[in-house]
Scaffold this motif. Structure first.
Motif, PDB file in Angstrom:
ATOM      1  N   GLY A 160     -32.736 -27.646 -43.238  1.00 50.18           N
ATOM      2  CA  GLY A 160     -34.013 -27.730 -41.785  1.00 50.18           C
ATOM      3  C   GLY A 160     -34.874 -27.076 -41.342  1.00 50.18           C
ATOM      4  N   ILE A 161     -35.311 -26.131 -41.378  1.00 48.78           N
ATOM      5  CA  ILE A 161     -36.134 -25.155 -41.249  1.00 48.78           C
ATOM      6  C   ILE A 161     -37.615 -25.598 -41.186  1.00 48.78           C
ATOM      7  CG2 ILE A 161     -36.629 -23.866 -43.797  1.00 48.78           C
ATOM      8  CD1 ILE A 161     -37.549 -21.844 -40.124  1.00 48.78           C
ATOM      9  N   ARG A 162     -38.037 -26.540 -42.155  1.00 54.28           N
ATOM     10  CA  ARG A 162     -39.156 -27.090 -42.149  1.00 54.28           C
ATOM     11  C   ARG A 162     -39.926 -27.644 -41.379  1.00 54.28           C
ATOM     12  NH1 ARG A 162     -41.103 -30.060 -47.363  1.00 54.28           N
ATOM     13  NH2 ARG A 162     -38.819 -31.421 -47.183  1.00 54.28           N
ATOM     14  N   ALA A 163     -38.424 -29.082 -40.754  1.00 52.79           N
ATOM     15  CA  ALA A 163     -38.656 -29.400 -39.750  1.00 52.79           C
ATOM     16  C   ALA A 163     -38.314 -28.748 -38.283  1.00 52.79           C
ATOM     17  CB  ALA A 163     -37.484 -30.865 -39.634  1.00 52.79           C
ATOM     18  N   ALA A 164     -38.147 -27.575 -37.713  1.00 53.16           N
ATOM     19  CA  ALA A 164     -37.799 -26.410 -36.879  1.00 53.16           C
ATOM     20  C   ALA A 164     -39.239 -26.264 -36.565  1.00 53.16           C
ATOM     21  CB  ALA A 164     -36.935 -26.412 -37.245  1.00 53.16           C
ATOM     22  N   VAL A 165     -40.185 -26.580 -38.137  1.00 55.65           N
ATOM     23  CA  VAL A 165     -41.361 -25.062 -37.206  1.00 55.65           C
ATOM     24  C   VAL A 165     -42.448 -25.721 -37.195  1.00 55.65           C
ATOM     25  CG1 VAL A 165     -41.847 -22.906 -38.296  1.00 55.65           C
ATOM     26  CG2 VAL A 165     -40.086 -23.174 -38.662  1.00 55.65           C
ATOM     27  N   ALA A 166     -43.570 -25.191 -36.407  1.00 51.48           N
ATOM     28  CA  ALA A 166     -45.415 -25.309 -37.097  1.00 51.48           C
ATOM     29  C   ALA A 166     -45.507 -23.932 -37.548  1.00 51.48           C
ATOM     30  CB  ALA A 166     -45.352 -26.167 -35.455  1.00 51.48           C
ATOM     31  N   ARG A 167     -46.836 -24.163 -37.838  1.00 53.32           N
ATOM     32  CA  ARG A 167     -47.630 -23.014 -38.510  1.00 53.32           C
ATOM     33  C   ARG A 167     -48.232 -22.333 -37.551  1.00 53.32           C
ATOM     34  NH1 ARG A 167     -53.242 -22.909 -41.689  1.00 53.32           N
ATOM     35  NH2 ARG A 167     -53.046 -20.860 -42.636  1.00 53.32           N
ATOM     36  N   GLY A 168     -47.726 -20.920 -37.049  1.00 51.87           N
ATOM     37  CA  GLY A 168     -47.848 -20.531 -36.352  1.00 51.87           C
ATOM     38  C   GLY A 168     -47.036 -19.542 -35.211  1.00 51.87           C
ATOM     39  N   ASP A 169     -45.977 -20.218 -35.630  1.00 47.87           N
ATOM     40  CA  ASP A 169     -44.375 -19.866 -34.440  1.00 47.87           C
ATOM     41  C   ASP A 169     -44.123 -18.757 -34.426  1.00 47.87           C
ATOM     42  OD1 ASP A 169     -44.723 -22.863 -32.957  1.00 47.87           O
ATOM     43  OD2 ASP A 169     -42.947 -23.061 -34.215  1.00 47.87           O
ATOM     44  N   GLU A 170     -43.613 -18.854 -34.136  1.00 46.07           N
ATOM     45  CA  GLU A 170     -43.425 -16.744 -34.381  1.00 46.07           C
ATOM     46  C   GLU A 170     -42.095 -17.104 -34.455  1.00 46.07           C
ATOM     47  OE1 GLU A 170     -42.601 -12.489 -32.124  1.00 46.07           O
ATOM     48  OE2 GLU A 170     -44.221 -13.975 -32.120  1.00 46.07           O
ATOM     49  N   LEU A 171     -41.326 -16.367 -35.516  1.00 46.60           N
ATOM     50  CA  LEU A 171     -39.826 -16.594 -35.776  1.00 46.60           C
ATOM     51  C   LEU A 171     -38.753 -15.543 -35.529  1.00 46.60           C
ATOM     52  CD1 LEU A 171     -40.374 -19.078 -38.777  1.00 46.60           C
ATOM     53  CD2 LEU A 171     -40.342 -19.542 -37.016  1.00 46.60           C
ATOM     54  N   GLU A 172     -37.714 -15.649 -35.650  1.00 51.59           N
ATOM     55  CA  GLU A 172     -36.895 -14.866 -35.843  1.00 51.59           C
ATOM     56  C   GLU A 172     -35.840 -14.633 -37.019  1.00 51.59           C
ATOM     57  OE1 GLU A 172     -35.337 -14.083 -31.174  1.00 51.59           O
ATOM     58  OE2 GLU A 172     -37.040 -12.366 -31.278  1.00 51.59           O
ATOM     59  N   VAL A 173     -35.765 -13.677 -38.112  1.00 55.21           N
ATOM     60  CA  VAL A 173     -34.495 -13.564 -38.573  1.00 55.21           C
ATOM     61  C   VAL A 173     -33.439 -12.236 -38.288  1.00 55.21           C
ATOM     62  CG1 VAL A 173     -33.567 -13.548 -41.349  1.00 55.21           C
ATOM     63  CG2 VAL A 173     -35.951 -14.506 -40.671  1.00 55.21           C
ATOM     64  N   ASN A 174     -32.351 -13.269 -38.184  1.00 58.39           N
ATOM     65  CA  ASN A 174     -30.726 -12.064 -37.255  1.00 58.39           C
ATOM     66  C   ASN A 174     -30.189 -12.034 -38.438  1.00 58.39           C
ATOM     67  OD1 ASN A 174     -28.892 -11.111 -36.007  1.00 58.39           O
ATOM     68  ND2 ASN A 174     -30.136 -10.948 -34.042  1.00 58.39           N
ATOM     69  N   TRP A 175     -30.144 -10.600 -38.848  1.00 61.42           N
ATOM     70  CA  TRP A 175     -29.113 -11.150 -39.867  1.00 61.42           C
ATOM     71  C   TRP A 175     -27.699 -10.911 -39.685  1.00 61.42           C
ATOM     72  CZ3 TRP A 175     -30.963 -12.373 -44.217  1.00 61.42           C
ATOM     73  CH2 TRP A 175     -32.945 -11.824 -44.000  1.00 61.42           C
ATOM     74  N   GLU A 176     -27.715 -10.690 -38.185  1.00 60.10           N
ATOM     75  CA  GLU A 176     -25.899  -9.954 -37.760  1.00 60.10           C
ATOM     76  C   GLU A 176     -25.186 -11.624 -37.825  1.00 60.10           C
ATOM     77  OE1 GLU A 176     -28.843  -7.770 -37.019  1.00 60.10           O
ATOM     78  OE2 GLU A 176     -28.160  -6.966 -38.155  1.00 60.10           O
ATOM     79  N   THR A 177     -26.561 -12.455 -37.013  1.00 60.34           N
ATOM     80  CA  THR A 177     -25.558 -13.575 -37.159  1.00 60.34           C
ATOM     81  C   THR A 177     -26.172 -14.736 -37.256  1.00 60.34           C
ATOM     82  OG1 THR A 177     -28.157 -14.267 -35.372  1.00 60.34           O
ATOM     83  CG2 THR A 177     -25.979 -13.278 -34.377  1.00 60.34           C
ATOM     84  N   SER A 178     -26.384 -14.609 -38.756  1.00 57.29           N
ATOM     85  CA  SER A 178     -26.878 -15.123 -39.493  1.00 57.29           C
ATOM     86  C   SER A 178     -27.934 -16.639 -38.677  1.00 57.29           C
ATOM     87  CB  SER A 178     -25.977 -16.067 -40.654  1.00 57.29           C
ATOM     88  OG  SER A 178     -25.154 -15.218 -41.296  1.00 57.29           O
ATOM     89  N   GLU A 179     -29.386 -16.301 -38.571  1.00 59.84           N
ATOM     90  CA  GLU A 179     -29.322 -17.566 -37.548  1.00 59.84           C
ATOM     91  C   GLU A 179     -31.529 -16.534 -37.930  1.00 59.84           C
ATOM     92  OE1 GLU A 179     -27.098 -19.046 -34.002  1.00 59.84           O
ATOM     93  OE2 GLU A 179     -28.461 -17.459 -33.734  1.00 59.84           O
ATOM     94  N   VAL A 180     -31.761 -18.519 -37.942  1.00 58.16           N
ATOM     95  CA  VAL A 180     -33.502 -18.068 -37.922  1.00 58.16           C
ATOM     96  C   VAL A 180     -33.905 -18.876 -36.530  1.00 58.16           C
ATOM     97  CG1 VAL A 180     -35.668 -19.026 -38.844  1.00 58.16           C
ATOM     98  CG2 VAL A 180     -33.974 -18.426 -39.962  1.00 58.16           C
TER      99      VAL A 180
END
Length: 174
Positions: free
Chosen positions: A112-132
């Protein structure tokens, strides 16, 4: 050592599924060995000034079976040189996944990541919660957690350091 959570911009979104990784630098350039030259060529078939727009920590977003084709390394060497911190995709080509993970480079599977992001959006990858998480929208998506060996490779900085650490640990305890 533990994985550090990532935060960066979506530098590029690959719209096509089955994206051939060699297209990042152009198939005609895969024999170039100078990483600075490769980095300057990265994505130039799409955007002439891509290399100058990338910031350390940026991320690439892909679709299904990202990295399809022969798992050549020049394209991702170029991206790592530019400062790309990870690739987040719907899924990865198995050969590409194994190759990049063995280099200690995080490939994050996140349906689902491709539909949830636009170029330039700031993202966080949290390894502890297993979330983007997408900072702009507030949306979070679950990522596929790494296996113990994948996590170990990333923690160690690649397959070779991981195997050396495991071997040293085994010798120390026997």
């Amino acid at each position: 050592m533990s994985l550090v959570n990532l935060r960066g911009r979506a530098a590029w979104i690959f719209e096509a599924d089955d994206y051939d990784i060699d297209l990042i630098i152009g198939v005609r350039n895969i024999k170039i060995t100078d990483v600075t030259e490769l980095a300057a060529l990265a994505m130039s078939d799409y955007v002439a000034d891509f290399a100058s727009t990338v910031q350390k920590g940026d991320m690439l977003i892909g679709g299904r079976n990202f990295g399809y084709g022969h798992p050549h390394y020049p394209a991702m060497r170029a991206m790592r040189h530019l400062g790309i911190a990870c690739v987040i995709a719907e899924s990865f080509s198995p050969g590409f996944f194994r190759g990049e993970m063995s280099m200690g480079f995080p490939l994050v599977t996140c349906p689902g990541i491709r539909a949830a992001v636009a170029r330039g959006d700031e993202l966080e990858v949290n390894w502890e919660t297993s979330e983007v998480g997408n900072v702009r929208t507030g949306q979070s998506l679950p990522l596929q957690p790494f296996s113990a060996s994948e996590r170990g490779m990333l923690d160690a900085g690649g397959l070779i350091p991981y195997l050396k650490a495991r071997t040293a640990g085994t010798k120390a305890t026997t």
